[in-house]
Design a protein around this motif. Sequence first.
Motif, short mmCIF file in Angstrom:
data_model
loop_
_atom_site.label_atom_id
_atom_site.label_comp_id
_atom_site.label_asym_id
_atom_site.label_seq_id
_atom_site.Cartn_x
_atom_site.Cartn_y
_atom_site.Cartn_z
N GLU A 19 0.85 -1.20 0.00
CA GLU A 19 0.00 0.00 0.00
C GLU A 19 0.88 1.24 0.00
O GLU A 19 1.77 1.36 0.84
N TYR A 20 0.61 2.10 -0.94
CA TYR A 20 1.31 3.39 -0.94
C TYR A 20 0.55 4.34 -0.04
O TYR A 20 -0.68 4.42 -0.11
N ARG A 21 1.29 5.04 0.79
CA ARG A 21 0.63 6.01 1.66
C ARG A 21 0.12 7.18 0.83
O ARG A 21 0.80 7.64 -0.08
N PHE A 65 -3.73 15.16 -2.97
CA PHE A 65 -5.13 15.00 -3.33
C PHE A 65 -5.62 13.56 -3.15
O PHE A 65 -6.79 13.27 -3.32
N ARG A 66 -4.68 12.64 -2.84
CA ARG A 66 -5.10 11.25 -2.63
C ARG A 66 -4.67 10.82 -1.23
O ARG A 66 -3.72 10.05 -1.07
N PRO A 67 -5.37 11.38 -0.19
CA PRO A 67 -4.89 11.15 1.16
C PRO A 67 -5.08 9.70 1.63
O PRO A 67 -4.38 9.24 2.52
N ALA A 82 -4.70 5.69 1.71
CA ALA A 82 -3.67 4.76 1.25
C ALA A 82 -4.18 4.05 -0.01
O ALA A 82 -5.37 3.76 -0.14
N PHE A 83 -3.26 3.81 -0.94
CA PHE A 83 -3.64 3.15 -2.19
C PHE A 83 -3.01 1.77 -2.24
O PHE A 83 -1.79 1.62 -2.15
N ARG A 84 -3.86 0.76 -2.36
CA ARG A 84 -3.36 -0.63 -2.39
C ARG A 84 -2.96 -0.99 -3.82
O ARG A 84 -3.81 -1.14 -4.70
N ALA A 85 -1.66 -1.08 -4.06
CA ALA A 85 -1.16 -1.34 -5.42
C ALA A 85 -1.01 -2.84 -5.69
O ALA A 85 -1.10 -3.27 -6.84
N LEU A 86 -0.75 -3.63 -4.63
CA LEU A 86 -0.62 -5.08 -4.80
C LEU A 86 -1.40 -5.79 -3.71
O LEU A 86 -1.38 -5.37 -2.54
N GLY A 143 1.35 -7.44 -17.99
CA GLY A 143 0.09 -6.82 -17.60
C GLY A 143 0.07 -5.41 -18.14
O GLY A 143 1.12 -4.85 -18.48
N GLU A 144 -1.14 -4.84 -18.20
CA GLU A 144 -1.23 -3.50 -18.80
C GLU A 144 -0.64 -2.46 -17.85
O GLU A 144 -0.37 -2.75 -16.68
N SER A 145 -0.47 -1.27 -18.37
CA SER A 145 0.09 -0.18 -17.59
C SER A 145 -0.77 0.08 -16.35
O SER A 145 -1.99 0.09 -16.43
N GLY A 146 -0.11 0.23 -15.20
CA GLY A 146 -0.83 0.50 -13.96
C GLY A 146 -1.27 -0.74 -13.21
O GLY A 146 -1.89 -0.65 -12.15
N SER A 147 -0.95 -1.94 -13.73
CA SER A 147 -1.41 -3.17 -13.08
C SER A 147 -0.57 -3.53 -11.86
O SER A 147 -0.95 -4.39 -11.07
N GLY A 148 0.59 -2.90 -11.70
CA GLY A 148 1.39 -3.13 -10.50
C GLY A 148 2.72 -3.85 -10.73
O GLY A 148 3.39 -4.23 -9.77
N LYS A 149 3.12 -3.99 -11.98
CA LYS A 149 4.36 -4.73 -12.30
C LYS A 149 5.58 -4.07 -11.69
O LYS A 149 6.41 -4.71 -11.03
N THR A 150 5.71 -2.76 -11.92
CA THR A 150 6.86 -2.04 -11.40
C THR A 150 6.87 -2.08 -9.87
O THR A 150 7.91 -2.25 -9.25
N THR A 151 5.69 -1.96 -9.28
CA THR A 151 5.59 -2.00 -7.82
C THR A 151 6.12 -3.33 -7.28
O THR A 151 6.85 -3.35 -6.28
N LEU A 152 5.80 -4.42 -7.95
CA LEU A 152 6.29 -5.73 -7.49
C LEU A 152 7.82 -5.79 -7.60
O LEU A 152 8.50 -6.24 -6.67
N GLY A 153 8.36 -5.33 -8.72
CA GLY A 153 9.81 -5.28 -8.87
C GLY A 153 10.45 -4.41 -7.80
O GLY A 153 11.45 -4.78 -7.19
N ARG A 154 9.82 -3.25 -7.54
CA ARG A 154 10.37 -2.33 -6.54
C ARG A 154 10.29 -2.93 -5.14
O ARG A 154 11.17 -2.72 -4.32
N ALA A 155 9.23 -3.68 -4.86
CA ALA A 155 9.11 -4.31 -3.54
C ALA A 155 10.25 -5.29 -3.33
O ALA A 155 10.86 -5.33 -2.26
P1 ADP Z 1 2.87 -0.86 -13.90
O1 ADP Z 1 4.35 -0.96 -13.73
O2 ADP Z 1 2.20 -2.18 -14.15
O3 ADP Z 1 2.49 0.15 -14.93
P2 ADP Z 1 2.90 0.43 -11.28
O4 ADP Z 1 3.41 -0.56 -10.32
O5 ADP Z 1 3.83 1.48 -11.75
O6 ADP Z 1 2.23 -0.34 -12.51
O7 ADP Z 1 1.63 1.15 -10.63
C1 ADP Z 1 0.57 0.42 -10.04
C2 ADP Z 1 -0.37 1.40 -9.36
O8 ADP Z 1 0.27 1.98 -8.23
C3 ADP Z 1 -0.79 2.55 -10.25
O9 ADP Z 1 -2.14 2.84 -9.99
C4 ADP Z 1 0.09 3.70 -9.80
O10 ADP Z 1 -0.55 4.93 -9.98
C5 ADP Z 1 0.28 3.41 -8.32
N1 ADP Z 1 1.58 3.88 -7.83
C6 ADP Z 1 2.79 3.55 -8.31
N2 ADP Z 1 3.78 4.14 -7.62
C7 ADP Z 1 3.17 4.87 -6.64
C8 ADP Z 1 3.64 5.72 -5.57
N3 ADP Z 1 4.95 5.92 -5.36
N4 ADP Z 1 2.70 6.30 -4.77
C9 ADP Z 1 1.39 6.10 -4.97
N5 ADP Z 1 0.88 5.31 -5.95
C10 ADP Z 1 1.76 4.70 -6.78
#
Ligand code: ADP
Length: 299
Positions: free
Chosen positions: A26-28, A32-34, A36-40, A57-69
């Motif tokens: 979850e990103y804190r 404007f988006r106070p 928490a956002f659950r990305a995975l 997966g399509e853009s925004g699906s969370g691929k980069t987030t998984l790699g970053r985790a």
């Molecule tokens: P992908 O790599 O599949 O395009 P991301 O992992 O970059 O997907 O993003 C997944 C979701 O998490 C998106 O909705 C994105 O807006 C959100 N997100 C990514 N990084 C952050 C961040 N640092 N803070 C808040 N939300 C984020």
Amino acid sequence: MSTAPRSTLRPDTSGDLLQVQDLTVEYRGKGFRPKAFRALTGINISIGQGETLGLVGESGSGKTTLGRAVLGLAPVTAGRIVFNGQDIGNASRRERRVLSRDLQVVFQDPYTSLNPAMEVGDILAEPLAVQGVPPLEAKRRVQELLDQVGLPADAMRRLPREFSGGQRQRVAIARALALSPKLIVCDEPVSALDLSTQAKVLDLFLQIQRDTGVSYLFVSHDLDVVRHISHRVAVMYRGEIVEQGPAGIVTRDPEHPYTQRLLFASPVPDPDRQEQRRADRHRLLAIQKSQDEQAGALA
Ligand code: ADP
Ligand code: MG
């Protein structure tokens, strides 16, 4: 034309190198988006030694987030990340520095990871110096790395901007390889390259894996790329993995409707151009495959 996955290595899947268990990120919220956002949510993946897991997966699906985790760059809200037998989900900064010997990354845009003011020789020597490799040995290693990624020795004295996109990505790959890592997280590493360069750089990834036994978590939005490079494929949709299995099966005969849609997704709006793109890529890959086979027969 055949587009069978080309990874011929039989990876060791008995002792898993990376295990991600029930991972939630979850990103804190801020501004404007106070909230928490659950990305995975509840992610389970594993990678064995010498194995490539493609993450598509399509853009925004969370691929980069998984790699970053996995790299310790995204907050682990729940679940575990076990690498090489060690729980690294909340590794300290110091532990991360030690880990960086075994765990490396290649991004889409080498400009973000290569210091534009540094000569390539220094860029490659830096991780070696950080780990205390003596200068003379480091210099030898830099030459070896350039050779391994197909760059001339005089690349050492040049700056990143003096290279083409594909060559710059080779520099980034060389740097990731400097300390002989066990796993490289590759986040869209060929997405910014034109088709013929893409095929060559993908081939380099395969060659390096054959030579070193390195594992890849290979992120791409492009099913063709993922099919070509991966042993297994995981499909992400809105922060979850909806399908996972052998590359040939997932990318050719997917079960999940989302994967089926991805399979026919059009990266280029004009269908004729898309068809052309696919045909070009398949032709290029087939040419390289036959070159590889010839080289193999001669070796
Ligand atoms: P992908 O790599 O599949 O395009 P991301 O992992 O970059 O997907 O993003 C997944 C979701 O998490 C998106 O909705 C994105 O807006 C959100 N997100 C990514 N990084 C952050 C961040 N640092 N803070 C808040 N939300 C984020
Ligand atoms: Mg991404």
